[in-house]
Design a protein around this motif. Structure first.
Motif, PDB file in Angstrom:
ATOM      1  N   PHE A  81      -5.793  25.185 -40.314  1.00 51.22           N
ATOM      2  CA  PHE A  81      -6.844  25.808 -39.521  1.00 51.22           C
ATOM      3  C   PHE A  81      -7.304  27.111 -40.143  1.00 51.22           C
ATOM      4  CE2 PHE A  81      -7.893  28.998 -36.295  1.00 51.22           C
ATOM      5  CZ  PHE A  81      -9.021  28.417 -35.738  1.00 51.22           C
ATOM      6  N   LEU A  82      -6.337  27.953 -40.579  1.00 54.70           N
ATOM      7  CA  LEU A  82      -6.696  29.247 -41.148  1.00 54.70           C
ATOM      8  C   LEU A  82      -7.546  29.078 -42.402  1.00 54.70           C
ATOM      9  CD1 LEU A  82      -3.300  31.147 -40.686  1.00 54.70           C
ATOM     10  CD2 LEU A  82      -5.424  31.488 -39.404  1.00 54.70           C
ATOM     11  N   VAL A  83      -7.137  28.148 -43.252  1.00 56.05           N
ATOM     12  CA  VAL A  83      -7.905  27.926 -44.480  1.00 56.05           C
ATOM     13  C   VAL A  83      -9.307  27.394 -44.143  1.00 56.05           C
ATOM     14  CG1 VAL A  83      -8.012  26.567 -46.589  1.00 56.05           C
ATOM     15  CG2 VAL A  83      -5.840  27.566 -45.858  1.00 56.05           C
ATOM     16  N   PHE A  84      -9.374  26.445 -43.232  1.00 57.72           N
ATOM     17  CA  PHE A  84     -10.669  25.859 -42.882  1.00 57.72           C
ATOM     18  C   PHE A  84     -11.596  26.901 -42.288  1.00 57.72           C
ATOM     19  CE2 PHE A  84     -13.415  23.714 -39.769  1.00 57.72           C
ATOM     20  CZ  PHE A  84     -14.066  22.832 -40.605  1.00 57.72           C
ATOM     21  N   ARG A  85     -11.081  27.705 -41.386  1.00 56.14           N
ATOM     22  CA  ARG A  85     -11.925  28.726 -40.773  1.00 56.14           C
ATOM     23  C   ARG A  85     -12.399  29.744 -41.802  1.00 56.14           C
ATOM     24  NH1 ARG A  85      -9.430  32.491 -36.142  1.00 56.14           N
ATOM     25  NH2 ARG A  85      -8.249  33.206 -37.966  1.00 56.14           N
ATOM     26  N   SER A  86     -11.516  30.094 -42.740  1.00 57.72           N
ATOM     27  CA  SER A  86     -11.912  31.065 -43.757  1.00 57.72           C
ATOM     28  C   SER A  86     -13.028  30.519 -44.631  1.00 57.72           C
ATOM     29  CB  SER A  86     -10.697  31.424 -44.610  1.00 57.72           C
ATOM     30  OG  SER A  86      -9.683  32.009 -43.815  1.00 57.72           O
ATOM     31  N   LEU A  87     -12.895  29.258 -44.991  1.00 54.36           N
ATOM     32  CA  LEU A  87     -13.952  28.651 -45.802  1.00 54.36           C
ATOM     33  C   LEU A  87     -15.270  28.599 -45.043  1.00 54.36           C
ATOM     34  CD1 LEU A  87     -11.957  25.737 -47.475  1.00 54.36           C
ATOM     35  CD2 LEU A  87     -12.748  27.847 -48.552  1.00 54.36           C
ATOM     36  N   GLN A 108      -6.479  37.202 -42.090  1.00 51.98           N
ATOM     37  CA  GLN A 108      -6.248  36.238 -41.030  1.00 51.98           C
ATOM     38  C   GLN A 108      -4.895  36.521 -40.414  1.00 51.98           C
ATOM     39  OE1 GLN A 108      -8.712  34.475 -40.312  1.00 51.98           O
ATOM     40  NE2 GLN A 108      -9.927  34.821 -42.139  1.00 51.98           N
ATOM     41  N   THR A 109      -4.856  37.400 -39.445  1.00 52.45           N
ATOM     42  CA  THR A 109      -3.615  37.830 -38.821  1.00 52.45           C
ATOM     43  C   THR A 109      -3.214  36.885 -37.729  1.00 52.45           C
ATOM     44  OG1 THR A 109      -4.807  39.192 -37.231  1.00 52.45           O
ATOM     45  CG2 THR A 109      -4.244  40.224 -39.318  1.00 52.45           C
ATOM     46  N   GLU A 110      -2.101  37.176 -37.137  1.00 55.24           N
ATOM     47  CA  GLU A 110      -1.589  36.350 -36.048  1.00 55.24           C
ATOM     48  C   GLU A 110      -2.522  36.355 -34.856  1.00 55.24           C
ATOM     49  OE1 GLU A 110       1.059  34.481 -36.123  1.00 55.24           O
ATOM     50  OE2 GLU A 110       1.666  35.049 -38.130  1.00 55.24           O
ATOM     51  N   ASP A 111      -3.180  37.481 -34.655  1.00 55.33           N
ATOM     52  CA  ASP A 111      -4.042  37.575 -33.478  1.00 55.33           C
ATOM     53  C   ASP A 111      -5.253  36.657 -33.573  1.00 55.33           C
ATOM     54  OD1 ASP A 111      -2.323  39.433 -32.505  1.00 55.33           O
ATOM     55  OD2 ASP A 111      -3.470  41.152 -33.295  1.00 55.33           O
ATOM     56  N   ASP A 112      -5.610  36.258 -34.781  1.00 53.42           N
ATOM     57  CA  ASP A 112      -6.789  35.405 -34.938  1.00 53.42           C
ATOM     58  C   ASP A 112      -6.592  34.050 -34.278  1.00 53.42           C
ATOM     59  OD1 ASP A 112      -8.013  37.387 -36.355  1.00 53.42           O
ATOM     60  OD2 ASP A 112      -7.261  36.678 -38.295  1.00 53.42           O
ATOM     61  N   CYS A 113      -5.358  33.617 -34.173  1.00 55.82           N
ATOM     62  CA  CYS A 113      -5.088  32.282 -33.638  1.00 55.82           C
ATOM     63  C   CYS A 113      -4.244  32.353 -32.381  1.00 55.82           C
ATOM     64  CB  CYS A 113      -4.366  31.432 -34.690  1.00 55.82           C
ATOM     65  SG  CYS A 113      -5.205  31.361 -36.263  1.00 55.82           S
ATOM     66  N   GLY A 144      -4.969  32.433 -29.293  1.00 57.04           N
ATOM     67  CA  GLY A 144      -5.379  31.618 -28.152  1.00 57.04           C
ATOM     68  C   GLY A 144      -5.356  30.135 -28.417  1.00 57.04           C
ATOM     69  N   LEU A 145      -4.870  29.713 -29.605  1.00 53.51           N
ATOM     70  CA  LEU A 145      -4.904  28.307 -29.983  1.00 53.51           C
ATOM     71  C   LEU A 145      -3.501  27.737 -29.965  1.00 53.51           C
ATOM     72  CD1 LEU A 145      -7.382  28.575 -32.979  1.00 53.51           C
ATOM     73  CD2 LEU A 145      -7.912  28.000 -30.610  1.00 53.51           C
ATOM     74  N   TYR A 146      -3.431  26.441 -29.715  1.00 49.18           N
ATOM     75  CA  TYR A 146      -2.137  25.757 -29.692  1.00 49.18           C
ATOM     76  C   TYR A 146      -2.050  24.832 -30.888  1.00 49.18           C
ATOM     77  CZ  TYR A 146       1.474  22.384 -28.588  1.00 49.18           C
ATOM     78  OH  TYR A 146       2.576  21.568 -28.655  1.00 49.18           O
ATOM     79  N   HIS A 188      -7.643  16.446 -33.467  1.00 49.34           N
ATOM     80  CA  HIS A 188      -6.997  17.594 -32.831  1.00 49.34           C
ATOM     81  C   HIS A 188      -8.049  18.534 -32.248  1.00 49.34           C
ATOM     82  CE1 HIS A 188      -4.331  20.983 -32.122  1.00 49.34           C
ATOM     83  NE2 HIS A 188      -3.295  20.186 -32.392  1.00 49.34           N
ATOM     84  N   PRO A 189      -7.868  18.942 -31.001  1.00 48.84           N
ATOM     85  CA  PRO A 189      -8.881  19.805 -30.362  1.00 48.84           C
ATOM     86  C   PRO A 189      -9.158  21.089 -31.127  1.00 48.84           C
ATOM     87  CG  PRO A 189      -7.332  18.963 -28.741  1.00 48.84           C
ATOM     88  CD  PRO A 189      -6.774  18.596 -30.080  1.00 48.84           C
ATOM     89  N   VAL A 190      -8.135  21.632 -31.761  1.00 52.23           N
ATOM     90  CA  VAL A 190      -8.325  22.894 -32.473  1.00 52.23           C
ATOM     91  C   VAL A 190      -9.318  22.710 -33.615  1.00 52.23           C
ATOM     92  CG1 VAL A 190      -7.187  24.604 -33.942  1.00 52.23           C
ATOM     93  CG2 VAL A 190      -6.089  23.814 -31.845  1.00 52.23           C
ATOM     94  N   PHE A 191      -9.154  21.656 -34.365  1.00 53.03           N
ATOM     95  CA  PHE A 191     -10.040  21.439 -35.506  1.00 53.03           C
ATOM     96  C   PHE A 191     -11.438  21.007 -35.055  1.00 53.03           C
ATOM     97  CE2 PHE A 191      -5.772  20.823 -37.273  1.00 53.03           C
ATOM     98  CZ  PHE A 191      -5.816  21.751 -38.283  1.00 53.03           C
ATOM     99  N   VAL A 192     -11.497  20.211 -34.002  1.00 54.30           N
ATOM    100  CA  VAL A 192     -12.809  19.832 -33.482  1.00 54.30           C
ATOM    101  C   VAL A 192     -13.565  21.062 -33.014  1.00 54.30           C
ATOM    102  CG1 VAL A 192     -14.015  18.543 -31.684  1.00 54.30           C
ATOM    103  CG2 VAL A 192     -12.069  17.505 -32.872  1.00 54.30           C
ATOM    104  N   THR A 193     -12.854  21.955 -32.333  1.00 54.74           N
ATOM    105  CA  THR A 193     -13.485  23.205 -31.886  1.00 54.74           C
ATOM    106  C   THR A 193     -13.907  24.056 -33.070  1.00 54.74           C
ATOM    107  OG1 THR A 193     -12.129  23.138 -29.880  1.00 54.74           O
ATOM    108  CG2 THR A 193     -13.159  25.241 -30.452  1.00 54.74           C
ATOM    109  N   ALA A 194     -13.051  24.097 -34.077  1.00 57.39           N
ATOM    110  CA  ALA A 194     -13.386  24.881 -35.265  1.00 57.39           C
ATOM    111  C   ALA A 194     -14.640  24.339 -35.935  1.00 57.39           C
ATOM    112  CB  ALA A 194     -12.207  24.871 -36.234  1.00 57.39           C
ATOM    113  N   ILE A 195     -14.753  23.035 -35.989  1.00 61.28           N
ATOM    114  CA  ILE A 195     -15.950  22.450 -36.591  1.00 61.28           C
ATOM    115  C   ILE A 195     -17.178  22.839 -35.796  1.00 61.28           C
ATOM    116  CG2 ILE A 195     -17.124  20.253 -37.016  1.00 61.28           C
ATOM    117  CD1 ILE A 195     -14.393  19.075 -37.733  1.00 61.28           C
TER     118      ILE A 195
END
Length: 1782
Positions: A392-398, A373-378, A380-382, A441-448
């Protein structure tokens, strides 16, 4: 960098280094570098001690650690102290690794090592990052020492939870990854559990820190005091302790896994201890400053020792116990009631001996997901903070780990499954404990949306029950916490997974079971249920999730498809129960949601003392019980179950949603029609305004709407019809193929419909596609559209060839290229182009896109699929389809953010229930009908009860009636039900019905009828159970005879087969009432006995006793229904009962205290019912009804009544009806007796009820039964004689009724004494009116239109006079004579107070006496009436007019004259004479008061009478004629002659009347007597006689009051009469004709008397005028008339031939000539000059002596008067000067 307190630093380091150096393995060559580093560090520390920088002696070890002297002294190089421990971690010796890692863990735990300085070896990271990497690298796979594994876990948990160390991003991921790998690879179950618990704690800390940071930031932004560090750490501690290991979850795991051994339980307890140790470490570091260094060391030492001891114990325990334990986490949290068949299927989710099978794994899968999970993975996110990035990184990985699929040949599939399950469990924990930041948070809602939802779509169709179960748990958590953000995703999951599994017949029982368990929680959440309906069923673009869900659950609850899914009977039952639970939960949610609209009539304070009978109702009084357990632990969120706790969302407008739902229904109906007949469906949508008429509109609908059937769309677009072709062209033109290759364009084109099977249709579609494609890509390689057309066809053929299983030999790439040669304008397309097309089609088939309407085969279990293997195979295929469709749809909506409306309004429940009430009813009805299981029956009854509640709340009459009727039907108490089938469930149904009646009575409306019918039959069953036979069953009934025959023939055998199909007769309750209980089946007997239990009896009784709490409308419906049931009971042909009638009496007592408006409505129904029952032909029933009425009336009258109210009147009206309609003497006597009792006991309280009392007596007065009449009259007499004296003012409103009653008594001809007494009472009533007129003038609501001054007339006098007139017209002679006498007594006595218009009304009454004779009756009766009553009334009426002429003269004289004229015209001689006499009396009595106008009326009246009574038909009569009398033809000659004779008499009477009016009767008689004496006495001289004859008083009679003109009118009358008589007497022929016909006996008829009387009267009047000096103006007229009439008289006398005629005229002529002789000379000369020739002729005739003497005197006087005779002295003879000067 590392910050060390002086003592603690050296102690930790020295102790750790020494421990490492003590290891034997340290001497090995590969540890040489480690040894050197340790020794170097020890030397450095000892050198500092020797230099005095560190305290020595006892104080150095026992006292508290001193603080650093200065910062410079405390800051030391990290390399100097950390390097030995890093090298120790890299050692190959496990003990060294454990010691080194333990030392690092302690330094970090106590805050001595923060690692914030930059790593000297890698400037891009910090020291702590290097340390974490070093620690993580200690784990090398399954071969890693178990102690090392445990120490790694401890160290990483300390680092992640420490307040002094910060790690982020990659370091966090590495830490989580290492624990993840240890869980997957470790052979030690203790390490596995510890690793899992550590992962849970890590995730909790990561996400909790993120939430706490946001809270602190918000507090600082809002200037709110920030939570103290200690408090925040306490919060973190509590969160950690909560999230570490969920103890409740562990307990549920124990209950779920039936195969869990004791060792597993112990392992769980030990794992909890490990977790506690780990937590304790975190707690110890929470506030290190609060402890002394020594205490911290001691605590830390003790903690480490404890942890080591526990680890050692766990290792030993794990070695002794079986490592094959199945440790499974319960994701849903409540599967304890799952059937055993489910748990046995999931063993493969936790494989045995996993460690051995994964020992050769070179790289674990989590590394790939968690380490890259490098810097480039996120980029585009704020993120607002680095902690959010970590989370976010942990949630996306799971999420990615949970989505990973098994790669064939890579690792053991079970290893992948454990990884997937662990990832899903961790995700479940994150979602369940989500805070505000994570939720919003929009980031987590989008991730879901993009990760978790897609993962759910893949795992939601898994064959592994545990994965599927975890997917459901995750979905439930998302639904509870994120539904406002996941509208589209939730729809996909519901539609493609939940509903597909429920609706598909081939789905496995396990999947259905898990789904329906999840739905149990969803359906228990009111907010969630309503939100689903509002956001999906009311959304035009969404599926009808709520509707489909209810339908699917209804089918499951009915037991459909149970055989198809291969379920055992127990499984089928369990599934049905769960389905019913879901349906009931939905209904309970509706009830809960709309509870604010529900008004429980029994939720009153005075009900608290009532005992609640659990057998009947749990919510009988408060509306609570089974209906309010909605926000339970079973629901998604207790707080979300209530509307007021709902999250804020889009605007909630119920009306708007109803409109949308209606439009959606139209759309769906139109699309359904389209799928059957496309054009008809399009027309329907256009007619409803939802679809435009243009081809573009239709094309857009077909292109964008997923609901039309794709095969139908294809056929429709390919149709050759002109309109279809136009639509197809518009459809294709809406697509944009710009920049797309032909394969992509063709995919886009064909994904919206299925190609039709007809070649011509395909050709048209491909032709238009090619044209559109070339239009959008004009610079392509195609020479023309023909090329694209041919190539498109070839692509379709290639797709069919490569992907159709029916094609065995597949086309090769070379063949495909060869097939397409020369298609580009006779040129070839590039081979690489065609090759690329071949590769694309081979790798990805062209097919329709996955749509919402992609249906899985619902009929998978066909007739050929009978084995379990085939069923499972089919289900696997369908699951693959489901998975693919769900994944594609979820990916397509991963970026969709649809607005979500959070429902708030209560009105949503109405359309929800209206939409689903039929499947609800079907499920509950089938459950009650087909199954005897008590649990199913209870659920069905709860569902029906809730349904009734919802229907009641929203006044849905159709739905309410349907459910109540269903409930009533299942009680088996209805008329068409066989009682032999009565079971326990039917008893429960009866209790439920009673509960519904009790709790929802205010809303039941017309459904009360079904309930009360059942209660009526229940009472019959109770009688059977208690052995009491119902009343009114006669032994002589035909049925009783049949029953006795049945007993004699062996009833036992017949009763054994009750209700059986072969039984010839099905017995019902009414039959069993006769049969008794002895021969019944024991089970049936027990059920019937249950109906008479105390609980049921009390509950039924409470329905009636609590009717007082029903509202106004409800009690009316209740009473109406009870009356209907009562009618049915009473009308039973063989077994009439009075149960409901008794209950009506009871509720009347109970509800008598209601407000008057409500009671009036109730009694309107009750009164009508008592009317019917009181008139029953069954006398016993009628007696009961009347007696009940009496009791109710007595109680009601006791309440009293205010003035101007009419409630008593309404209440007592049934007595009137029964008295009027019931012909039974006993009942009528009983009614009178009841009324008499009321009068005797409650007279002081009776107000408006007097009207009814007199009405009853009025009816009784006409009875022929002496007892009835006597009792009624006695009571009436008491009222008039006694009560009127005391309370006349109160009874005045009923005065008219009293008079009517007395009148009726008077008219009863059977009891003349009573009649006379009744008339006396009427006379007495008149006295009360006269004495208390002011009472009648008082305001009365019935007299609002009557003037106050007239009320005494309208309410008092008029009724008396009118009823007396009725007595006169109805009774026999003696009674009517008495009535007539009393009538005129009253008028004469009290008429002084009458007003003028009252007199008019009075005379209308009086004239009615004569009206009676205008009716055709027997002639004898009519004659009697005229002779007696009319005659009497006529004289009395004239007396009244005379008495009150001043008032009546100008008011009623015309009417009087008219009435007199009518009397004179009658065929009754006596009445005619009376009329004439009355007229004479009236005029003579009141003539002096007459005005000129009145005299004119009088004269006109006389004229009319003369004209109307003139017997003109005497002259014209011929045999056979009739006389028009009273407008009736009289054909009898005798009747004609009788009438003519009466008219002749009337003429004479009228002549006499005129003469008497003018002169008085005595005057005319005296004149006639003297004239007669004068004619007989010769000694009296003419002069003396003349003087004496005219010496009467000139003022007698009305002459002086009558004007001359009126006298002349009278003369004309007399003249007319005279002429008629003279003409008749002269008509000898007519007289002979009449004589022969029998007119006037044996003498020829004549009118001589009329002839002579009339002319005599004329002469008398004319000569009187001559003498009247005051009328000199009339003398010329008198002279003319006298000359004329005298000449006619003399001429007629000379013509007489008959001696009789001459005899009658002699006296007339004598009086006439005598008066002529008395005229003065001038008048004598004038008249004699005209009569002289006639006088001469008279001389020549044979005259009587007296007449000859008068003629002689006339001639003697002629001489002197005319100068032809002189006296002896030469003077002419003149009369004596004393003679009258006429």
């Amino acid at each position: 960098m590392m910050i060390l307190a002086p003592y603690s630093r050296e102690m930790f380091i020295v102790r750790g280094l020494e421990k490492i150096l003590e290891e034997r393995e340290i001497r090995k060559s590969y540890n040489s570098q480690l040894k050197k580093a340790c020794e170097s560090s020890l030397e450095s520390i000892r050198a500092e001690i020797q230099a005095g920088k560190i305290p020595q002696g006892e104080n150095a070890t026992s006292a508290a650690l001193p603080l650093p002297r200065n910062e410079a002294a405390n800051v030391m190089s990290a390399e100097k102290y950390v390097t030995p421990f890093e090298l120790g971690c890299q050692s190959k010796t496990p003990r060294i690794v454990v010691s080194a890692m333990d030392c690092l863990q302690k330094l970090i735990a106590y805050g001595h090592l923060t690692g914030n300085e930059v790593d000297q070896g890698n400037k891009s990271r910090r020291l702590i990052d290097r340390l974490v990497e070093t620690i993580c690298n200690c784990f090398t796979g399954t071969q890693t020492d178990e102690g090392v594994q445990l120490q790694i876990i401890k160290a990483l948990l300390t680092i992640m939870t420490s307040q002094h160390v910060e790690v982020h991003e990659k370091t966090v991921l590495i830490s989580v990854k290492t624990c993840y790998d240890i869980y997957l690879a470790s052979k030690n179950i203790v390490n596995q559990k510890t690793a899992k618990a550590t992962l849970t704690q890590m995730l909790s800390v990561i996400f909790q820190r993120m939430e706490n940071q946001a809270i602190e930031e918000a507090a600082r932004h809002n200037n709110v005091p920030v939570v103290s560090e200690g408090d925040r750490k306490t919060i973190n501690k509590q969160s950690s302790s909560t999230n570490l290991i969920d103890q409740s979850e562990t307990k549920q795991v124990e209950g779920e896994n039936l195969n869990t051994s004791e060792s597993e339980v112990e392992l769980k307890e030990e794992t909890e201890e490990i977790a506690k140790v780990t937590l304790l470490n975190g707690e110890q570091e929470a506030n290190p400053d609060s402890l002394t260094n020594l205490e911290a060391e001691e605590i830390g030492t003790e903690t480490v020792a404890m942890a080591e001891a526990l680890v050692n114990d766990l290792v030993e325990t794990a070695m002794q116990k079986s490592p094959t334990a199945n440790v499974k986490s319960n994701a849903l949290g409540r599967e304890n009631d799952k059937p055993s068949a489910v748990t046995g299927e999931s063993c493969e989710a936790n494989p045995v001996g996993l460690a051995d099978k994964v020992s050769n794994v070179g790289r674990i899968p989590s590394e790939e997901s968690l380490s890259k999970q490098t810097e480039d993975d996120c980029s585009g996110l704020y993120f607002g903070h680095i902690l959010q990035r970590d989370a976010f990184l942990v949630f996306r990985s799971l999420c990615k780990l949970s989505m990973k699929q098994v790669t064939e040949g890579y690792v053991d599939p079970r290893y992948w499954m454990r990884s997937k399950i662990l990832a899903m469990e961790l995700l479940l924990g994150v979602i369940q404990q989500a805070g505000n930041v994570f939720k919003s948070h929009p980031v987590f809602v989008t991730a879901i949306r993009q990760y978790l939802c897609v993962a759910l779509s893949k795992n939601g169709t898994s064959h592994v029950p545990e994965v599927f179960q975890l997917s459901l748990a995750l979905f439930l958590s998302l639904l509870a916490n994120f539904k406002t953000h996941l509208k589209a995703q939730i729809e996909v999951f519901f539609r493609e997974i939940f509903l597909s599994i429920l609706e598909t017949t081939s789905s496995s029982f396990e999947h259905k079971w898990l789904v329906i368990n999840a739905l149990t929680r969803i359906c228990a959440d009111a907010q969630c249920v309503v939100d689903i309906y509002v956001n999906y069923d009311c959304d035009l673009a969404a599926a009808n999730i709520y509707e489909r869900l209810v339908n699917a659950l209804s089918k499951i609850a009915q037991g459909r498809h149970s055989v198809d899914i291969g379920a055992t009977p127990n499984q089928e039952k369990a599934l049905r129960i769960k389905g019913l639970e879901c349906l009931v939960s939905i209904l309970k949610c509706m009830v809960e949601w709309s509870r604010e609209l529900y008004v429980n009539s029994h939720a009153l304070s005075n009900l608290g003392a009532e005992s609640k009978n659990k057998d009947v109702s749990e919510d009988s009084d408060s509306g609570k019980g089974t209906m309010v357990s909605y926000g339970s632990v079973n629901s998604l969120s207790s707080s979300a179950s209530f509307p007021n706790a709902a999250l804020q969302g889009q605007e909630d407008n119920p009306e708007q949603f109803e409109v949308l739902k209606h439009q959606k229904e139209i759309w769906e109906q139109g699309i359904d029609m389209f799928n059957r007949k496309p054009k008809k469906g399009i027309t329907y949508l256009q007619e409803n305004g939802l679809l435009g008429n243009r081809a573009e509109d239709i094309a857009s609908f077909l292109l964008n709407d997923e609901r039309p059937d794709k095969a139908v769309v294809g056929d429709f677009l390919g149709d050759p019809d002109k309109s279809n072709v136009e639509i197809m062209h518009a459809y294709v033109d809406l697509m944009d193929f710009n920049g797309k290759d032909i394969v992509s364009a063709l995919r886009c084109f064909l994904e919206g419909f299925r190609l039709p099977g007809e070649a011509q249709k395909i050709d048209r579609l491909m032709e238009k596609f090619a044209s559109r494609y070339c239009q959008c890509n004009q610079s392509g390689i195609f020479a023309s559209a023909d090329t694209a057309y041919v190539l498109a066809y070839s692509i379709i053929m290639l797709t069919t060839d490569l992907h159709s299983p029916q094609v065995k030999t597949k086309m090769t790439k070379a063949q495909y290229i060869k097939m397409n040669r020369g298609i580009n304008d006779s040129k070839d397309l590039p081979e690489e182009f065609l090759s690329a097309i071949y590769d694309q089609i081979a790798g990805n088939e062209i097919k329709m896109r996955a749509s919402a309407n992609s249906k899985v085969t619902k009929s998978g279990m066909g007739t050929g699929t009978t084995s379990e293997k085939q069923r499972r195979l089919l289900w696997n295929v369908e699951m693959e389809v489901l998975s693919s469709t769900a994944r594609q749809l979820m990916e397509s909506v991963s970026h969709v953010q649809a607005p979500f409306t959070t429902a708030k309004h209560l009105e949503h429940v109405r359309p929800m229930f209206k939409l689903a009430w039929t499947p609800f009813l079907a499920a509950f009805s089938v459950g009650l009908q087909d199954c005897d299981d008590p649990e199913i029956a209870t659920l069905c009854l709860d569902g029906i009860r809730c349904s009734v509640r919802v229907a009641c709340i929203f006044h849905m009459e159709l739905e309410r009636d349907a459910y109540v009727q269903a409930l009533a039907r299942f009680t088996l108490l209805t008329a068409n039900s066989a009682i032999s089938e009565l079971k326990a469930k039917n008893i429960d149904t009866i209790k439920t019905l009673i509960t519904v009646a009790h709790t929802d009575g205010n809303y039941l409306g017309k459904s009360w009828l079904d309930i009360l019918k059942c209660i009526s039959q229940l009472e019959l069953a109770q009688l059977i159970g208690t052995g009491v036979r119902p009343q009114y069953i006669t032994a002589s009934s035909p049925f009783a005879v049949n029953i006795s025959q049945m007993f004699s023939q062996g009833l036992n055998n017949q009763l054994t087969n009750f209700g059986s199909p072969n039984s010839p007769t099905s017995f019902h309750l009414s039959d069993l009432a006769w049969m008794g209980m002895n021969s019944l089946d024991p089970g049936l007997k027990q059920s019937i006995n249950e109906t008479s239990s105390q609980s049921v009896v009390v509950a039924v009784d409470r329905i009636f006793t609590c009717s007082t709490r029903l509202d106004g409308d409800a009690i009316v419906e209740f009473v109406k229904a009870l009356c209907q049931v009562s009618i049915d009971e009473l009308n039973h042909p063989t077994h009439p009962r009075i149960f409901s009638l008794q209950k009506l009496v009871e509720i009347s007592y109970y509800n008598m205290g209601r407000i008057r408006l409500q009671w009036s409505r109730i009694w309107e129904i009750l009164g009508d019912h008592f009317n019917k029952v009181g008139c029953s032909p069954n006398e016993d029933i009628a007696v009961f009804s009347v007696d009940s009425l009496r009791q109710l009336a007595m109680k009601f009258i006791e309440k009293g009544e205010l003035s101007n109210f009419r409630f008593q009147k309404d209440f007592l009206r049934p007595f009137e009806h029964i008295m009027k309609k019931n012909k039974s003497p006993a009942i009528r006597h009983m009614v009178v007796l009841c009324i008499a009792q009321m009068v005797n006991s409650q007279a002081k309280n009776i107000k408006s009820g007097w009207k009814n009392i007199f009405s009853v007596f009025h009816i009784a007065a006409s009875d022929q039964d002496e007892a009835i009449v006597e009792l009624a009259f006695q009571t009436t007499g008491k009222i008039i004689g006694q009560l009127y004296e005391r309370q006349f003012a109160v009874m005045i409103d009923s005065f008219q009724d009293a008079i009517k009653c007395l009148s009726e008594f008077a008219c009863n001809a059977s009891f003349p004494d009573t009649s006379m007494e009744a008339i006396r009472f009427i006379r007495q009533c008149a006295k009360h009116v006269d004495e208390m007129p002011q009472l009648f003038r008082e305001y009365n609501i019935e007299d609002m239109t009557v003037n106050e001054e007239d009320r005494v007339w309208v309410r008092g006098w008029f009724p008396i006079l009118f009823e007396l007139s009725c007595i006169i017209t109805r009774c026999k002679l003696d009674v009517r004579t008495r009535g007539l006498t009393v009538l005129f007594e009253v008028v004469k006595t009290y008429g002084r107070n009458f007003k003028s218009h009252w007199w008019q009304d009075l005379f209308q009454i009086l004239f009615r006496i004569f009206d009676n004779m205008k009716l055709p009756e027997q002639q004898t009766e009519k004659n009697e009436w005229m002779t007696t009553t009319c005659n009497h009334a006529l004289y009395a009426m004239v007396d009244v007019v005379t008495q009150y002429f001043d008032v009546l003269g100008g008011l009623l004289l015309d009417d009087i004259y008219s009435q007199l004229e009518w009397c004179v015209q009658q065929d009754n001689e006596q009445l005619a004479r009376s009329g004439s006499n009355c007229l004479e009396h009236l005029v003579i009595s009141n003539g002096p008061k007459f005005t000129n106008e009145i005299w004119s009326k009088t004269c006109r009246c006389l004229t009319d009478i003369f004209n109307s009574t003139l017997p003109r038909q005497l002259i014209t009569w011929k045999p056979g004629d009739y006389l028009d009398l009273e407008e009736m033809p009289i054909t009898s000659d005798q009747r004609i002659f009788s009438a003519l004779q009466i008219r002749c008499v009337v003429q004479l009477e009228l002549i006499t009347t005129i003469e008497n009016i003018v002169f008085f009767p005595a005057t005319a008689k005296k004149e006639d007597a003297e004239a007669l004496a004068l004619s007989q006495g010769d000694s009296i001289s003419l002069e003396s006689s003349s003087l004496h004859y005219y010496s009467f008083d000139q003022d007698q009679g009305m002459y002086s009051h009558i004007s001359s003109s009126h006298i002349f009118q009278l003369l004309d009358i007399l003249k007319e009469s005279h002429y008629f008589a003279r003409d008749f007497n002269s008509n000898q022929e007519q007289r002979n004709l009449l004589w022969k016909a029998g007119f006037k006996g044996n003498v020829r008829p004549n009118l001589l008397k009329q002839e002579t009387l009339s002319i005599a009267c004329i002469f008398r009047i004319l000569f009187r005028l001559y003498r009247d000096e005051s009328r000199q103006d009339t003398w010329p007229e008198v002279e003319r008339r006298l000359t004329e009439i005298g000449k006619e008289a003399l001429s007629h006398f000379l013509m007489l031939e008959s001696d009789a005629q001459k005899e009658s005229w002699v006296s007339l002529m004598f009086r006439f000539l005598t008066r002529v002789h008395s005229l003065n000379d001038e008048r004598f000369r004038t008249h004699i000059s005209h009569w002289y020739p006639l006088l001469c002729d008279i001389v020549s005739s044979d005259l009587k002596p007296e007449l000859r003497s008068v003629v002689r005197r006339i001639f003697l006087r002629i001489g002197p008067v005319f100068g032809i005779y002189y006296s002896g002295n030469g003077e002419s003879y003149l009369p004596n000067s004393s003679s009258p000067n006429w």
